[in-house]
Design a protein around this motif. Structure first.
Motif, PDB file in Angstrom:
ATOM      1  N   ALA A  28       0.694  -1.206  -0.010  1.00  0.00           N
ATOM      2  CA  ALA A  28      -0.123  -0.036   0.203  1.00  0.00           C
ATOM      3  C   ALA A  28       0.753   1.201   0.024  1.00  0.00           C
ATOM      4  O   ALA A  28       0.433   2.278  -0.746  1.00  0.00           O
ATOM      5  CB  ALA A  28      -0.867  -0.026   1.168  1.00  0.00           C
ATOM      6  N   GLU A  29       2.002   1.326   0.803  1.00  0.00           N
ATOM      7  CA  GLU A  29       2.842   2.285   0.999  1.00  0.00           C
ATOM      8  C   GLU A  29       3.471   2.851  -0.329  1.00  0.00           C
ATOM      9  O   GLU A  29       3.675   3.719  -1.052  1.00  0.00           O
ATOM     10  CB  GLU A  29       3.826   2.387   1.792  1.00  0.00           C
ATOM     11  CG  GLU A  29       3.177   2.217   3.359  1.00  0.00           C
ATOM     12  CD  GLU A  29       4.294   1.865   4.527  1.00  0.00           C
ATOM     13  OE1 GLU A  29       5.276   1.911   4.094  1.00  0.00           O
ATOM     14  OE2 GLU A  29       3.900   1.725   5.559  1.00  0.00           O
ATOM     15  N   ARG A  30       3.936   1.598  -0.972  1.00  0.00           N
ATOM     16  CA  ARG A  30       4.684   1.731  -2.400  1.00  0.00           C
ATOM     17  C   ARG A  30       3.616   2.283  -3.499  1.00  0.00           C
ATOM     18  O   ARG A  30       4.153   2.869  -4.314  1.00  0.00           O
ATOM     19  CB  ARG A  30       5.353   0.394  -2.558  1.00  0.00           C
ATOM     20  CG  ARG A  30       6.880  -0.026  -1.979  1.00  0.00           C
ATOM     21  CD  ARG A  30       8.207   1.009  -2.066  1.00  0.00           C
ATOM     22  NE  ARG A  30       7.979   1.216  -3.526  1.00  0.00           N
ATOM     23  CZ  ARG A  30       8.647   0.484  -4.558  1.00  0.00           C
ATOM     24  NH1 ARG A  30       9.371  -0.516  -3.967  1.00  0.00           N
ATOM     25  NH2 ARG A  30       8.733   1.064  -5.630  1.00  0.00           N
ATOM     26  N   LYS A  35       1.399   6.067  -7.295  1.00  0.00           N
ATOM     27  CA  LYS A  35       0.119   6.730  -7.816  1.00  0.00           C
ATOM     28  C   LYS A  35       0.481   8.047  -7.663  1.00  0.00           C
ATOM     29  O   LYS A  35       0.032   8.932  -8.700  1.00  0.00           O
ATOM     30  CB  LYS A  35      -0.902   6.216  -6.938  1.00  0.00           C
ATOM     31  CG  LYS A  35      -1.653   4.656  -7.117  1.00  0.00           C
ATOM     32  CD  LYS A  35      -2.600   4.572  -6.021  1.00  0.00           C
ATOM     33  CE  LYS A  35      -3.029   3.211  -6.130  1.00  0.00           C
ATOM     34  NZ  LYS A  35      -4.071   2.895  -5.214  1.00  0.00           N
ATOM     35  N   ALA A  36       1.073   8.611  -6.715  1.00  0.00           N
ATOM     36  CA  ALA A  36       1.314  10.176  -6.498  1.00  0.00           C
ATOM     37  C   ALA A  36       2.188  10.560  -7.582  1.00  0.00           C
ATOM     38  O   ALA A  36       2.072  11.713  -8.110  1.00  0.00           O
ATOM     39  CB  ALA A  36       1.908  10.520  -5.039  1.00  0.00           C
ATOM     40  N   ALA A  37       3.279   9.792  -7.999  1.00  0.00           N
ATOM     41  CA  ALA A  37       4.280  10.378  -8.805  1.00  0.00           C
ATOM     42  C   ALA A  37       3.877   9.987 -10.382  1.00  0.00           C
ATOM     43  O   ALA A  37       4.133  10.922 -11.370  1.00  0.00           O
ATOM     44  CB  ALA A  37       5.722   9.467  -8.795  1.00  0.00           C
ATOM     45  N   PRO A 170       7.540   1.798 -10.286  1.00  0.00           N
ATOM     46  CA  PRO A 170       6.521   1.299  -9.603  1.00  0.00           C
ATOM     47  C   PRO A 170       7.101  -0.008  -8.903  1.00  0.00           C
ATOM     48  O   PRO A 170       8.268  -0.334  -9.150  1.00  0.00           O
ATOM     49  CB  PRO A 170       5.706   0.704 -10.445  1.00  0.00           C
ATOM     50  CG  PRO A 170       6.573   0.231 -11.554  1.00  0.00           C
ATOM     51  CD  PRO A 170       7.503   1.699 -11.788  1.00  0.00           C
ATOM     52  N   PRO A 171       6.326  -0.398  -7.632  1.00  0.00           N
ATOM     53  CA  PRO A 171       6.871  -1.584  -7.057  1.00  0.00           C
ATOM     54  C   PRO A 171       6.765  -2.833  -8.114  1.00  0.00           C
ATOM     55  O   PRO A 171       5.804  -2.766  -8.932  1.00  0.00           O
ATOM     56  CB  PRO A 171       5.729  -1.849  -5.937  1.00  0.00           C
ATOM     57  CG  PRO A 171       4.533  -0.895  -6.276  1.00  0.00           C
ATOM     58  CD  PRO A 171       5.023   0.019  -7.338  1.00  0.00           C
TER      59      PRO A 171
END
Length: 227
Positions: A28-30, A35-37, A170-171
């Motif tokens: 979720a954190e990654r 998503k923000a980037a 992305p992760p």
């Protein structure tokens, strides 16, 4: 971490599920960072990825979802355990039986959803060179991709272009899967269809909760409603 995890402290299942909870939180954190980037997101109310798909899951995923259901949806947990819950959908019998086509949010177990459900759309993979690759969700239309800033004209992006466009990567799906696999010993590393494994996972978790009800670390020393 949801509260019922504390009710199984002292068991091997607790170690497994608290480890999986940490994996899920890290995902979720990654993904939030990505998503923000990238400013890429699913279309509101889509759910197309679930229409004709039901995941095969590890034991640890099934047990996590079972415990989440017992805590948050006890009536559904009982029905799935007893196989009185509708295990096939009328709109698509091959799709996930926990998908609700009439609900705008679709997933009825979102907080306890399985690993692949958390990874789809917001993770990449690795190319032959070991670099990160990413594909926009195949269910996003060309119109939506073209309207993105910057426009997304490719169906696959390599590390260098991702870094140039978004200054982020992305992760990677396989990294999270490897972490989840490490929590499942021996035969538990095999996957089975969700509708096959979830009823037994619920029975197992209910038995553990009842057996562990006298655990002094259980703050209210209570037995779950659905047991």
């Amino acid at each position: 971490m949801f509260s019922f995890l504390n009710k199984i402290k002292g068991t091997c299942e607790y170690e497994m599920l608290s480890g999986l909870d940490a994996v899920y939180n890290a995902i979720a954190e990654r993904e939030a960072e990505w998503k923000a980037a990238s400013r890429v997101s699913c279309t509101d109310g889509c759910g197309t990825c679930c229409v004709a798909f039901e995941p095969d899951v590890l034991d640890c995923e099934a047990l996590y979802l079972a415990l989440w259901l017992i805590e948050n949806e006890p009536a559904a947990a009982r029905a799935i355990r007893d196989r009185t819950y509708p295990m096939e959908r009328t709109d698509n019998a091959d799709g996930c039986f926990l998908y609700d086509p009439e609900n705008s949010y679709h997933c009825t177990v979102y907080g306890g959803r399985c690993l692949i459900c958390r990874l789809f759309g917001y993770t990449g993979d690795r190319g032959k060179d070991g670099g990160t690759r990413w594909k926009p969700c195949r269910f996003l239309s060309d119109t939506v991709l073209a309207s993105h800033n910057p426009p997304l004209g490719h169906r696959q992006y390599e590390s260098a272009e991702l870094s140039r466009l978004f200054n982020a990567l992305p992760p990677v799906m396989s990294d999270s899967m490897s972490q989840a696999l490490s929590l499942s010993p021996g035969s538990s590393r095999k996957t089975r269809p969700l509708r096959e494994v979830l009823p037994e996972a619920i029975r197992r978790m209910q038995f553990i909760l009842m057996y562990n009800a006298s655990n002094p670390e259980d703050p209210d020393n209570s037995t779950p409603e659905s047991a």
